[in-house]
Scaffold this motif. Sequence first.
Motif, PDB file in Angstrom:
ATOM      1  N   PHE A  14      19.728  13.807  37.142  1.00 12.34           N
ATOM      2  CA  PHE A  14      19.526  13.517  35.725  1.00 12.34           C
ATOM      3  C   PHE A  14      18.066  13.209  35.395  1.00 12.34           C
ATOM      4  O   PHE A  14      17.628  13.435  34.278  1.00 12.34           O
ATOM      5  CB  PHE A  14      20.454  12.389  35.279  1.00 12.34           C
ATOM      6  CG  PHE A  14      21.888  12.807  35.361  1.00 12.34           C
ATOM      7  CD1 PHE A  14      22.427  13.680  34.430  1.00 12.34           C
ATOM      8  CD2 PHE A  14      22.683  12.394  36.413  1.00 12.34           C
ATOM      9  CE1 PHE A  14      23.742  14.112  34.527  1.00 12.34           C
ATOM     10  CE2 PHE A  14      24.004  12.809  36.516  1.00 12.34           C
ATOM     11  CZ  PHE A  14      24.531  13.665  35.571  1.00 12.34           C
ATOM     12  N   ALA A  15      17.314  12.734  36.361  1.00 10.96           N
ATOM     13  CA  ALA A  15      15.899  12.440  36.144  1.00 10.96           C
ATOM     14  C   ALA A  15      15.025  13.676  36.371  1.00 10.96           C
ATOM     15  O   ALA A  15      13.873  13.695  35.963  1.00 10.96           O
ATOM     16  CB  ALA A  15      15.450  11.326  37.081  1.00 10.96           C
TER      17      ALA A  15
ATOM     18  N   HIS B 140       3.326  10.273  53.676  1.00 11.00           N
ATOM     19  CA  HIS B 140       2.927  11.199  52.621  1.00 11.00           C
ATOM     20  C   HIS B 140       3.782  10.934  51.392  1.00 11.00           C
ATOM     21  O   HIS B 140       4.947  10.563  51.523  1.00 11.00           O
ATOM     22  CB  HIS B 140       3.143  12.662  53.050  1.00 11.00           C
ATOM     23  CG  HIS B 140       2.535  13.020  54.362  1.00 11.00           C
ATOM     24  ND1 HIS B 140       1.182  13.020  54.581  1.00 11.00           N
ATOM     25  CD2 HIS B 140       3.095  13.390  55.539  1.00 11.00           C
ATOM     26  CE1 HIS B 140       0.936  13.378  55.830  1.00 11.00           C
ATOM     27  NE2 HIS B 140       2.079  13.600  56.436  1.00 11.00           N
ATOM     28  N   PRO B 141       3.240  11.149  50.192  1.00 14.89           N
ATOM     29  CA  PRO B 141       4.081  11.053  48.995  1.00 14.89           C
ATOM     30  C   PRO B 141       5.163  12.132  49.038  1.00 14.89           C
ATOM     31  O   PRO B 141       4.922  13.250  49.484  1.00 14.89           O
ATOM     32  CB  PRO B 141       3.118  11.317  47.838  1.00 14.89           C
ATOM     33  CG  PRO B 141       1.748  11.157  48.404  1.00 14.89           C
ATOM     34  CD  PRO B 141       1.845  11.461  49.872  1.00 14.89           C
ATOM     35  N   LEU B 142       6.356  11.773  48.579  1.00 13.08           N
ATOM     36  CA  LEU B 142       7.481  12.694  48.563  1.00 13.08           C
ATOM     37  C   LEU B 142       7.973  12.835  47.133  1.00 13.08           C
ATOM     38  O   LEU B 142       8.171  11.843  46.437  1.00 13.08           O
ATOM     39  CB  LEU B 142       8.615  12.161  49.450  1.00 13.08           C
ATOM     40  CG  LEU B 142       9.918  12.956  49.456  1.00 13.08           C
ATOM     41  CD1 LEU B 142       9.693  14.383  49.972  1.00 13.08           C
ATOM     42  CD2 LEU B 142      10.961  12.240  50.306  1.00 13.08           C
ATOM     43  N   PHE B 143       8.160  14.083  46.713  1.00 15.06           N
ATOM     44  CA  PHE B 143       8.657  14.397  45.375  1.00 15.06           C
ATOM     45  C   PHE B 143       9.958  15.178  45.548  1.00 15.06           C
ATOM     46  O   PHE B 143       9.961  16.263  46.131  1.00 15.06           O
ATOM     47  CB  PHE B 143       7.624  15.210  44.593  1.00 15.06           C
ATOM     48  CG  PHE B 143       6.312  14.503  44.492  1.00 15.06           C
ATOM     49  CD1 PHE B 143       6.096  13.548  43.520  1.00 15.06           C
ATOM     50  CD2 PHE B 143       5.309  14.758  45.412  1.00 15.06           C
ATOM     51  CE1 PHE B 143       4.889  12.864  43.447  1.00 15.06           C
ATOM     52  CE2 PHE B 143       4.095  14.082  45.350  1.00 15.06           C
ATOM     53  CZ  PHE B 143       3.885  13.132  44.358  1.00 15.06           C
ATOM     54  N   HIS B 144      11.040  14.600  45.066  1.00 18.12           N
ATOM     55  CA  HIS B 144      12.372  15.186  45.214  1.00 18.12           C
ATOM     56  C   HIS B 144      12.793  15.732  43.858  1.00 18.12           C
ATOM     57  O   HIS B 144      13.028  14.967  42.927  1.00 18.12           O
ATOM     58  CB  HIS B 144      13.323  14.091  45.709  1.00 18.12           C
ATOM     59  CG  HIS B 144      14.711  14.546  45.974  1.00 18.12           C
ATOM     60  ND1 HIS B 144      15.730  13.643  46.178  1.00 18.12           N
ATOM     61  CD2 HIS B 144      15.273  15.774  46.080  1.00 18.12           C
ATOM     62  CE1 HIS B 144      16.856  14.299  46.391  1.00 18.12           C
ATOM     63  NE2 HIS B 144      16.602  15.597  46.326  1.00 18.12           N
ATOM     64  N   LEU B 145      12.863  17.043  43.755  1.00 19.00           N
ATOM     65  CA  LEU B 145      13.203  17.705  42.499  1.00 19.00           C
ATOM     66  C   LEU B 145      14.622  18.257  42.559  1.00 19.00           C
ATOM     67  O   LEU B 145      15.060  18.736  43.607  1.00 19.00           O
ATOM     68  CB  LEU B 145      12.256  18.871  42.226  1.00 19.00           C
ATOM     69  CG  LEU B 145      10.809  18.547  41.895  1.00 19.00           C
ATOM     70  CD1 LEU B 145      10.006  18.201  43.117  1.00 19.00           C
ATOM     71  CD2 LEU B 145      10.185  19.729  41.188  1.00 19.00           C
ATOM     72  N   ASP B 146      15.294  18.208  41.431  1.00 18.32           N
ATOM     73  CA  ASP B 146      16.619  18.805  41.312  1.00 18.32           C
ATOM     74  C   ASP B 146      16.603  19.682  40.065  1.00 18.32           C
ATOM     75  O   ASP B 146      16.504  19.187  38.944  1.00 18.32           O
ATOM     76  CB  ASP B 146      17.686  17.727  41.197  1.00 18.32           C
ATOM     77  CG  ASP B 146      19.095  18.281  41.279  1.00 18.32           C
ATOM     78  OD1 ASP B 146      19.318  19.398  40.762  1.00 18.32           O
ATOM     79  OD2 ASP B 146      19.964  17.610  41.837  1.00 18.32           O
ATOM     80  N   LEU B 147      16.666  20.986  40.267  1.00 19.29           N
ATOM     81  CA  LEU B 147      16.561  21.940  39.159  1.00 19.29           C
ATOM     82  C   LEU B 147      17.926  22.355  38.619  1.00 19.29           C
ATOM     83  O   LEU B 147      18.007  23.243  37.775  1.00 19.29           O
ATOM     84  CB  LEU B 147      15.780  23.183  39.624  1.00 19.29           C
ATOM     85  CG  LEU B 147      14.409  22.922  40.241  1.00 19.29           C
ATOM     86  CD1 LEU B 147      13.749  24.243  40.637  1.00 19.29           C
ATOM     87  CD2 LEU B 147      13.519  22.126  39.312  1.00 19.29           C
ATOM     88  N   TYR B 148      18.996  21.698  39.046  1.00 18.55           N
ATOM     89  CA  TYR B 148      20.354  22.098  38.683  1.00 18.55           C
ATOM     90  C   TYR B 148      20.564  22.211  37.181  1.00 18.55           C
ATOM     91  O   TYR B 148      21.200  23.139  36.710  1.00 18.55           O
ATOM     92  CB  TYR B 148      21.356  21.101  39.286  1.00 18.55           C
ATOM     93  CG  TYR B 148      22.791  21.454  39.010  1.00 18.55           C
ATOM     94  CD1 TYR B 148      23.412  22.472  39.726  1.00 18.55           C
ATOM     95  CD2 TYR B 148      23.529  20.784  38.044  1.00 18.55           C
ATOM     96  CE1 TYR B 148      24.733  22.809  39.486  1.00 18.55           C
ATOM     97  CE2 TYR B 148      24.853  21.119  37.800  1.00 18.55           C
ATOM     98  CZ  TYR B 148      25.444  22.125  38.523  1.00 18.55           C
ATOM     99  OH  TYR B 148      26.753  22.466  38.278  1.00 18.55           O
ATOM    100  N   ARG B 149      20.035  21.270  36.427  1.00 19.31           N
ATOM    101  CA  ARG B 149      20.270  21.249  34.976  1.00 19.31           C
ATOM    102  C   ARG B 149      19.346  22.172  34.199  1.00 19.31           C
ATOM    103  O   ARG B 149      19.455  22.266  32.978  1.00 19.31           O
ATOM    104  CB  ARG B 149      20.125  19.820  34.460  1.00 19.31           C
ATOM    105  CG  ARG B 149      21.202  18.904  34.992  1.00 19.31           C
ATOM    106  CD  ARG B 149      21.112  17.523  34.406  1.00 19.31           C
ATOM    107  NE  ARG B 149      20.358  17.502  33.175  1.00 19.31           N
ATOM    108  CZ  ARG B 149      19.609  16.508  32.761  1.00 19.31           C
ATOM    109  NH1 ARG B 149      19.527  15.421  33.461  1.00 19.31           N
ATOM    110  NH2 ARG B 149      18.947  16.573  31.636  1.00 19.31           N
ATOM    111  N   LEU B 150      18.411  22.819  34.866  1.00 21.72           N
ATOM    112  CA  LEU B 150      17.474  23.705  34.191  1.00 21.72           C
ATOM    113  C   LEU B 150      17.914  25.149  34.395  1.00 21.72           C
ATOM    114  O   LEU B 150      18.304  25.540  35.482  1.00 21.72           O
ATOM    115  CB  LEU B 150      16.061  23.482  34.717  1.00 21.72           C
ATOM    116  CG  LEU B 150      15.560  22.035  34.558  1.00 21.72           C
ATOM    117  CD1 LEU B 150      14.214  21.859  35.230  1.00 21.72           C
ATOM    118  CD2 LEU B 150      15.497  21.643  33.100  1.00 21.72           C
ATOM    119  N   ALA B 151      17.853  25.936  33.340  1.00 18.61           N
ATOM    120  CA  ALA B 151      18.410  27.289  33.381  1.00 18.61           C
ATOM    121  C   ALA B 151      17.400  28.378  33.702  1.00 18.61           C
ATOM    122  O   ALA B 151      17.791  29.492  34.018  1.00 18.61           O
ATOM    123  CB  ALA B 151      19.090  27.599  32.049  1.00 18.61           C
ATOM    124  N   SER B 152      16.101  28.074  33.617  1.00 13.14           N
ATOM    125  CA  SER B 152      15.136  29.154  33.774  1.00 13.14           C
ATOM    126  C   SER B 152      13.768  28.614  34.179  1.00 13.14           C
ATOM    127  O   SER B 152      13.492  27.420  34.089  1.00 13.14           O
ATOM    128  CB  SER B 152      14.985  29.908  32.453  1.00 13.14           C
ATOM    129  OG  SER B 152      14.380  29.060  31.482  1.00 13.14           O
TER     130      SER B 152
END
Length: 147
Positions: A61-62, A72-84
Amino acid sequence: MGTFISNSPESTLAFGESWAARAKPGWVIALRGDLGAGKTQWVKGFARGLGFAGRVASPTFALIQSYAGGRHPLFHLDLYRLASETEIVAAGLDEFLFNPPGIAVVEWPERWLGGSAQGELPASWRRFCFKQTGERDRLITYEDPEP
């Protein structure tokens, strides 16, 4: 291509932790798999392996969770809610897909590819595919451009 068989959430966590031992800034790691296949559990282990001691949560959701305090800095992305790709760029997430300021782990990377699960990710990305084979069992296949 490598294969790992996990028989428990703890085993998936340990596998993620083992990958963090050689992680380098600039890495982008793509995690494919159905909901509940173990992707976020793997990220929890990866973050722990980098030395992050806090809580790791799904960024569904974020869209992105950032973790500092490890090697190291870690960036966890979740693209599930994005369509394109257009929505990903509009959300400002594309900067993490190429030359991130640390390590980026991307769940649902096929959203970047126009929703195609068969599309080609950049050659420099590490690729993992999680498949649930039993109630607690997971088959994890992976490709790493740097052996």
